[in-house]
Design a protein around this motif. Sequence first.
Motif, mmCIF file in Angstrom:
data_model
loop_
_atom_site.group_PDB
_atom_site.id
_atom_site.type_symbol
_atom_site.label_atom_id
_atom_site.label_comp_id
_atom_site.label_asym_id
_atom_site.label_seq_id
_atom_site.Cartn_x
_atom_site.Cartn_y
_atom_site.Cartn_z
ATOM 1 N N PRO A 172 0.859 -1.194 0.000
ATOM 2 C CA PRO A 172 0.000 0.000 0.000
ATOM 3 C C PRO A 172 0.899 1.250 0.000
ATOM 4 O O PRO A 172 2.120 1.140 -0.139
ATOM 5 N N CYS A 173 0.304 2.416 0.179
ATOM 6 C CA CYS A 173 1.100 3.627 0.432
ATOM 7 C C CYS A 173 1.897 3.409 1.726
ATOM 8 O O CYS A 173 1.388 2.846 2.690
ATOM 9 N N MET A 174 3.140 3.857 1.737
ATOM 10 C CA MET A 174 4.016 3.631 2.895
ATOM 11 C C MET A 174 3.831 4.698 3.983
ATOM 12 O O MET A 174 4.449 4.634 5.021
ATOM 13 N N HIS A 175 3.035 5.725 3.706
ATOM 14 C CA HIS A 175 2.819 6.822 4.651
ATOM 15 C C HIS A 175 4.156 7.305 5.224
ATOM 16 O O HIS A 175 4.406 7.236 6.438
ATOM 17 N N CYS A 176 4.987 7.765 4.290
ATOM 18 C CA CYS A 176 6.383 8.129 4.592
ATOM 19 C C CYS A 176 6.467 9.341 5.535
ATOM 20 O O CYS A 176 5.595 10.223 5.525
ATOM 21 N N GLU A 177 7.546 9.373 6.286
ATOM 22 C CA GLU A 177 7.814 10.535 7.146
ATOM 23 C C GLU A 177 8.248 11.739 6.329
ATOM 24 O O GLU A 177 8.010 12.888 6.706
ATOM 25 N N PRO A 223 7.734 12.581 -0.751
ATOM 26 C CA PRO A 223 7.882 13.455 -1.916
ATOM 27 C C PRO A 223 6.554 13.796 -2.573
ATOM 28 O O PRO A 223 6.453 14.806 -3.284
ATOM 29 N N CYS A 224 5.512 12.995 -2.325
ATOM 30 C CA CYS A 224 4.205 13.325 -2.905
ATOM 31 C C CYS A 224 3.692 14.640 -2.328
ATOM 32 O O CYS A 224 3.001 15.413 -3.014
ATOM 33 N N VAL A 225 4.027 14.908 -1.067
ATOM 34 C CA VAL A 225 3.581 16.163 -0.434
ATOM 35 C C VAL A 225 4.241 17.354 -1.113
ATOM 36 O O VAL A 225 3.579 18.340 -1.467
ATOM 37 N N SER A 247 5.387 11.340 -8.482
ATOM 38 C CA SER A 247 6.299 11.735 -7.399
ATOM 39 C C SER A 247 6.653 10.576 -6.476
ATOM 40 O O SER A 247 7.618 10.650 -5.722
ATOM 41 N N CYS A 248 5.875 9.509 -6.518
ATOM 42 C CA CYS A 248 6.054 8.428 -5.533
ATOM 43 C C CYS A 248 6.972 7.341 -6.079
ATOM 44 O O CYS A 248 6.627 6.674 -7.058
ATOM 45 N N PRO A 249 8.114 7.112 -5.440
ATOM 46 C CA PRO A 249 9.016 6.066 -5.945
ATOM 47 C C PRO A 249 8.467 4.658 -5.747
ATOM 48 O O PRO A 249 8.920 3.722 -6.404
ATOM 49 N N PHE A 250 7.482 4.502 -4.861
ATOM 50 C CA PHE A 250 6.886 3.179 -4.654
ATOM 51 C C PHE A 250 5.798 2.873 -5.692
ATOM 52 O O PHE A 250 5.274 1.771 -5.727
ATOM 53 N N ARG A 251 5.429 3.857 -6.506
ATOM 54 C CA ARG A 251 4.418 3.715 -7.557
ATOM 55 C C ARG A 251 3.063 3.275 -6.977
ATOM 56 O O ARG A 251 2.403 2.362 -7.503
ATOM 57 N N VAL A 252 2.653 3.893 -5.886
ATOM 58 C CA VAL A 252 1.379 3.492 -5.256
ATOM 59 C C VAL A 252 0.297 4.565 -5.405
ATOM 60 O O VAL A 252 -0.742 4.485 -4.762
ATOM 61 N N ILE A 253 0.563 5.580 -6.253
ATOM 62 C CA ILE A 253 -0.468 6.587 -6.527
ATOM 63 C C ILE A 253 -1.022 6.311 -7.920
ATOM 64 O O ILE A 253 -0.261 6.033 -8.853
ATOM 65 N N PHE A 254 -2.351 6.400 -8.038
ATOM 66 C CA PHE A 254 -3.022 6.071 -9.298
ATOM 67 C C PHE A 254 -3.826 7.275 -9.786
ATOM 68 O O PHE A 254 -4.316 8.063 -8.977
ATOM 69 N N GLN A 302 -4.983 9.321 -6.666
ATOM 70 C CA GLN A 302 -5.570 8.628 -5.521
ATOM 71 C C GLN A 302 -4.643 7.540 -4.996
ATOM 72 O O GLN A 302 -3.820 7.000 -5.742
ATOM 73 N N LYS A 303 -4.833 7.191 -3.716
ATOM 74 C CA LYS A 303 -4.021 6.133 -3.103
ATOM 75 C C LYS A 303 -4.653 5.703 -1.773
ATOM 76 O O LYS A 303 -5.649 6.283 -1.326
ATOM 77 N N CYS A 304 -3.989 4.729 -1.152
ATOM 78 C CA CYS A 304 -4.382 4.235 0.187
ATOM 79 C C CYS A 304 -4.374 5.372 1.202
ATOM 80 O O CYS A 304 -3.451 6.194 1.226
HETATM 81 S S1 SF4 Z 1 2.332 8.092 -1.912
HETATM 82 FE FE1 SF4 Z 1 4.429 7.282 -2.052
HETATM 83 S S2 SF4 Z 1 5.755 8.980 -1.391
HETATM 84 FE FE2 SF4 Z 1 3.651 9.507 -0.740
HETATM 85 S S3 SF4 Z 1 3.546 8.750 1.378
HETATM 86 FE FE3 SF4 Z 1 2.776 7.100 0.039
HETATM 87 S S4 SF4 Z 1 4.551 5.793 -0.407
HETATM 88 FE FE4 SF4 Z 1 5.352 7.746 0.452
#
Ligand code: SF4
Length: 295
Positions: A68-73, A76-78, A110-117, A126-128
């Motif tokens: 899913p989205c990693m909800h990073c600290e 970069p999406c922000v 912007s997301c290196p995990f490719r979890v935004i659609f 959109q994402k988790c």
């Molecule tokens: S969308 Fe990607 S960069 Fe943004 S919080 Fe989730 S995993 Fe991290």
Amino acid sequence: MTRYGMVMDLTRCNGCYNCFLACRDEFSGNDFPPYSVSQPNTGHFWMRLVEKERGQYPKVKVAYTSVPCMHCEAPPCVTSARDEAVYSRGDGIVIIDPHRAVEQRQIVDSCPFRVIFWNEEKRVAQKCTFCAHLLDTGWKEPRCVEACPTGALVFGDLDDPVSDVAQLVASGATEELHPEYGLGAAVRYIGLPKRFVAGSAVFGDTDRCGEGAQVVLTGAPGGQVLQVTTVADNYGDFELEGLAADMVYRVKVSAPGYEARELVAKTNTDFYLGDVVLQPVLSPAAVDGVPGGRS
Ligand code: SF4
Ligand code: SF4
């Protein structure tokens, strides 16, 4: 203060897709303003299950990694978004505002995990959301965690030292999916697929499965001496998991009354040693070929 996180124990995941389906059930056709608008019926994988075939015939298996989205600290999406269309909440959940993010396609990339659609119909990224709309009304966990029948997904407060998720992280057994990104993921993993070495012990004199044969693997990944031991099962099969890639390991297979065998395994891929045939230790009599032994 609460800081939400999740641990994915992949050693418990059987690839049932319940987490993916629960996510689809929650968000497809349902708007949850101001958290999200509905997910399209196809093409979005807010909880993506990555299937990876591993091993060499006949030792082949599939690893499932839920992403899913990693909800990073440090997401970069922000920073990619205009008008604060993506933001981190105080509890660590990263939300794409479904109205401010309209026509901001750059957020997807912007997301290196490719979890935004990209939702083409609604023109929004959109994402988790960690099911923030449910957590904010008292739910203790997102739908995917609730739906997992094996307990592979553990959710909770990373800042609460008695929570299961915090204790798993504190145990040192978890790791990030891509630590090299340096984004401080709130989603961590146990059992991420690495390399494995497998083989089958056989007793050469009887042609029976080498049940109980001892297997010792040694190597020095990253300069650290590693020794792992296992025992062949009742089919003579053995497997050593979680090994570093691109290494050379020595594997010693032994059993009482049999000559030990030492083999080399190279983990540029998962490695199958094949049948490891153990021959009995010859008695002095057999060595000399003299009935009654040496005289
Ligand atoms: S969308 Fe990607 S960069 Fe943004 S919080 Fe989730 S995993 Fe991290
Ligand atoms: S619901 Fe649990 S067991 Fe099923 S695929 Fe998802 S993580 Fe794996």
